[in-house]
Motif scaffolding. Structure first.
Motif, PDB file in Angstrom:
ATOM      1  N   MET A   1       0.850  -1.172   0.000  1.00 31.19           N
ATOM      2  CA  MET A   1       0.000   0.000   0.000  1.00 31.19           C
ATOM      3  C   MET A   1       0.895   1.233   0.000  1.00 31.19           C
ATOM      4  O   MET A   1       1.653   1.458   0.938  1.00 31.19           O
ATOM      5  N   PRO A   2       0.835   2.037  -1.045  1.00 29.96           N
ATOM      6  CA  PRO A   2       1.602   3.286  -1.045  1.00 29.96           C
ATOM      7  C   PRO A   2       1.012   4.278  -0.034  1.00 29.96           C
ATOM      8  O   PRO A   2      -0.200   4.331   0.171  1.00 29.96           O
ATOM      9  N   LEU A   3       1.883   5.043   0.572  1.00 30.68           N
ATOM     10  CA  LEU A   3       1.471   6.072   1.524  1.00 30.68           C
ATOM     11  C   LEU A   3       2.129   7.371   1.102  1.00 30.68           C
ATOM     12  O   LEU A   3       3.356   7.443   0.992  1.00 30.68           O
ATOM     13  N   TYR A   4       1.340   8.372   0.816  1.00 37.06           N
ATOM     14  CA  TYR A   4       1.846   9.671   0.412  1.00 37.06           C
ATOM     15  C   TYR A   4       1.680  10.637   1.575  1.00 37.06           C
ATOM     16  O   TYR A   4       0.570  10.821   2.069  1.00 37.06           O
ATOM     17  N   LEU A   5       2.768  11.252   1.999  1.00 38.57           N
ATOM     18  CA  LEU A   5       2.714  12.235   3.074  1.00 38.57           C
ATOM     19  C   LEU A   5       2.862  13.615   2.447  1.00 38.57           C
ATOM     20  O   LEU A   5       3.820  13.880   1.716  1.00 38.57           O
ATOM     21  N   VAL A   6       1.912  14.487   2.753  1.00 43.08           N
ATOM     22  CA  VAL A   6       1.885  15.818   2.160  1.00 43.08           C
ATOM     23  C   VAL A   6       1.685  16.844   3.268  1.00 43.08           C
ATOM     24  O   VAL A   6       0.776  16.695   4.087  1.00 43.08           O
ATOM     25  N   GLN A   7       2.529  17.845   3.278  1.00 41.08           N
ATOM     26  CA  GLN A   7       2.329  18.936   4.227  1.00 41.08           C
ATOM     27  C   GLN A   7       1.362  19.929   3.600  1.00 41.08           C
ATOM     28  O   GLN A   7       1.312  20.082   2.375  1.00 41.08           O
ATOM     29  N   HIS A   8       0.606  20.612   4.437  1.00 44.40           N
ATOM     30  CA  HIS A   8      -0.334  21.602   3.923  1.00 44.40           C
ATOM     31  C   HIS A   8       0.397  22.643   3.088  1.00 44.40           C
ATOM     32  O   HIS A   8       1.595  22.877   3.252  1.00 44.40           O
ATOM     33  N   ALA A   9      -0.330  23.274   2.208  1.00 45.56           N
ATOM     34  CA  ALA A   9       0.233  24.317   1.353  1.00 45.56           C
ATOM     35  C   ALA A   9       0.461  25.597   2.169  1.00 45.56           C
ATOM     36  O   ALA A   9       0.088  25.685   3.338  1.00 45.56           O
ATOM     37  N   LYS A  10       1.055  26.586   1.526  1.00 41.99           N
ATOM     38  CA  LYS A  10       1.389  27.846   2.195  1.00 41.99           C
ATOM     39  C   LYS A  10       0.135  28.522   2.745  1.00 41.99           C
ATOM     40  O   LYS A  10      -0.864  28.678   2.042  1.00 41.99           O
ATOM     41  N   ALA A  11       0.226  28.907   4.010  1.00 39.72           N
ATOM     42  CA  ALA A  11      -0.908  29.542   4.699  1.00 39.72           C
ATOM     43  C   ALA A  11      -0.607  31.007   4.979  1.00 39.72           C
ATOM     44  O   ALA A  11       0.543  31.449   4.924  1.00 39.72           O
ATOM     45  N   LEU A  12      -1.658  31.735   5.300  1.00 36.87           N
ATOM     46  CA  LEU A  12      -1.485  33.115   5.744  1.00 36.87           C
ATOM     47  C   LEU A  12      -0.818  33.121   7.109  1.00 36.87           C
ATOM     48  O   LEU A  12      -0.914  32.152   7.864  1.00 36.87           O
ATOM     49  N   THR A  13      -0.162  34.207   7.443  1.00 35.78           N
ATOM     50  CA  THR A  13       0.455  34.334   8.766  1.00 35.78           C
ATOM     51  C   THR A  13      -0.634  34.603   9.808  1.00 35.78           C
ATOM     52  O   THR A  13      -1.763  34.992   9.461  1.00 35.78           O
ATOM     53  N   ARG A  14      -0.282  34.425  11.068  1.00 34.93           N
ATOM     54  CA  ARG A  14      -1.230  34.722  12.154  1.00 34.93           C
ATOM     55  C   ARG A  14      -1.660  36.185  12.124  1.00 34.93           C
ATOM     56  O   ARG A  14      -2.782  36.510  12.459  1.00 34.93           O
ATOM     57  N   GLU A  15      -0.723  37.046  11.737  1.00 34.92           N
ATOM     58  CA  GLU A  15      -1.037  38.472  11.675  1.00 34.92           C
ATOM     59  C   GLU A  15      -2.053  38.765  10.568  1.00 34.92           C
ATOM     60  O   GLU A  15      -2.892  39.645  10.706  1.00 34.92           O
ATOM     61  N   GLU A  16      -1.964  38.037   9.477  1.00 35.70           N
ATOM     62  CA  GLU A  16      -2.903  38.231   8.369  1.00 35.70           C
ATOM     63  C   GLU A  16      -4.277  37.665   8.708  1.00 35.70           C
ATOM     64  O   GLU A  16      -5.292  38.258   8.361  1.00 35.70           O
ATOM     65  N   ASP A  17      -4.287  36.502   9.346  1.00 38.16           N
ATOM     66  CA  ASP A  17      -5.537  35.850   9.740  1.00 38.16           C
ATOM     67  C   ASP A  17      -5.214  34.812  10.804  1.00 38.16           C
ATOM     68  O   ASP A  17      -4.520  33.826  10.508  1.00 38.16           O
ATOM     69  N   PRO A  18      -5.668  35.004  12.042  1.00 39.92           N
ATOM     70  CA  PRO A  18      -5.337  34.074  13.121  1.00 39.92           C
ATOM     71  C   PRO A  18      -5.787  32.632  12.877  1.00 39.92           C
ATOM     72  O   PRO A  18      -5.262  31.699  13.485  1.00 39.92           O
ATOM     73  N   ARG A  19      -6.739  32.426  11.975  1.00 38.99           N
ATOM     74  CA  ARG A  19      -7.206  31.064  11.681  1.00 38.99           C
ATOM     75  C   ARG A  19      -6.251  30.328  10.752  1.00 38.99           C
ATOM     76  O   ARG A  19      -6.368  29.130  10.577  1.00 38.99           O
ATOM     77  N   ARG A  20      -5.312  31.050  10.117  1.00 39.61           N
ATOM     78  CA  ARG A  20      -4.260  30.513   9.251  1.00 39.61           C
ATOM     79  C   ARG A  20      -4.783  29.677   8.071  1.00 39.61           C
ATOM     80  O   ARG A  20      -4.312  28.569   7.816  1.00 39.61           O
ATOM     81  N   PRO A  21      -5.738  30.207   7.291  1.00 41.52           N
ATOM     82  CA  PRO A  21      -6.170  29.475   6.096  1.00 41.52           C
ATOM     83  C   PRO A  21      -5.078  29.518   5.027  1.00 41.52           C
ATOM     84  O   PRO A  21      -4.089  30.250   5.162  1.00 41.52           O
ATOM     85  N   LEU A  22      -5.265  28.760   3.971  1.00 40.04           N
ATOM     86  CA  LEU A  22      -4.314  28.792   2.868  1.00 40.04           C
ATOM     87  C   LEU A  22      -4.290  30.173   2.222  1.00 40.04           C
ATOM     88  O   LEU A  22      -5.316  30.842   2.109  1.00 40.04           O
ATOM     89  N   SER A  23      -3.108  30.542   1.767  1.00 41.23           N
ATOM     90  CA  SER A  23      -2.966  31.786   1.008  1.00 41.23           C
ATOM     91  C   SER A  23      -3.375  31.510  -0.441  1.00 41.23           C
ATOM     92  O   SER A  23      -3.504  30.342  -0.852  1.00 41.23           O
ATOM     93  N   GLU A  24      -3.533  32.552  -1.220  1.00 36.77           N
ATOM     94  CA  GLU A  24      -3.843  32.366  -2.644  1.00 36.77           C
ATOM     95  C   GLU A  24      -2.716  31.589  -3.321  1.00 36.77           C
ATOM     96  O   GLU A  24      -2.964  30.721  -4.155  1.00 36.77           O
ATOM     97  N   GLU A  25      -1.476  31.891  -2.934  1.00 35.58           N
ATOM     98  CA  GLU A  25      -0.326  31.167  -3.481  1.00 35.58           C
ATOM     99  C   GLU A  25      -0.399  29.685  -3.104  1.00 35.58           C
ATOM    100  O   GLU A  25      -0.152  28.807  -3.933  1.00 35.58           O
ATOM    101  N   GLY A  26      -0.751  29.402  -1.858  1.00 37.26           N
ATOM    102  CA  GLY A  26      -0.868  28.017  -1.405  1.00 37.26           C
ATOM    103  C   GLY A  26      -1.951  27.266  -2.155  1.00 37.26           C
ATOM    104  O   GLY A  26      -1.767  26.101  -2.547  1.00 37.26           O
ATOM    105  N   ILE A  27      -3.082  27.914  -2.356  1.00 39.87           N
ATOM    106  CA  ILE A  27      -4.182  27.293  -3.109  1.00 39.87           C
ATOM    107  C   ILE A  27      -3.735  26.971  -4.529  1.00 39.87           C
ATOM    108  O   ILE A  27      -3.973  25.867  -5.037  1.00 39.87           O
ATOM    109  N   ALA A  28      -3.056  27.923  -5.172  1.00 37.84           N
ATOM    110  CA  ALA A  28      -2.578  27.697  -6.539  1.00 37.84           C
ATOM    111  C   ALA A  28      -1.546  26.572  -6.587  1.00 37.84           C
ATOM    112  O   ALA A  28      -1.593  25.717  -7.481  1.00 37.84           O
TER     113      ALA A  28
END
Length: 91
Positions: A1-28
């Motif tokens: 069984m292959p296992l792929y480990l992926v880290q989340h994409a680039k997120a906004l900083t805490r200062e930009e948004d404390p919830r730290r969602p993905l940035s537009e760059e991260g989404i792209a």
């Protein structure tokens, strides 16, 4: 069984948004990577993610491209300070 480990994409900083969602760059970035993986016919049964918003967003973008047969699920044991050995044992 292959296992792929992926880290989340680039997120906004805490200062930009404390919830730290993905940035537009991260989404792209993760959309592009997921599209390439789908083009190589990478087969995924399930995508698991931690409870972090940015991890869920990354998983959902991957799922749109890779269509995992068992869906996307949040699981415990994937946070940065979690015990890797305990998580590995759950596989």
């Amino acid at each position: 069984m292959p296992l792929y480990l992926v880290q989340h994409a680039k997120a906004l900083t805490r200062e930009e948004d404390p919830r730290r969602p993905l940035s537009e760059e991260g989404i792209a970035d993760v959309s592009r990577i997921a599209s390439v993986a789908a083009g190589y016919d990478v087969q995924v049964r399930r995508i698991c993610h931690s409870g972090k918003r940015r991890a869920r967003q990354t998983a959902e973008i991957l799922a749109r491209h890779l269509e995992p047969s068992r869906g996307v699920v949040e699981i415990s044991g994937l946070d940065p300070m979690d015990d890797v050995a305990a998580f590995a044992g759950s596989l």
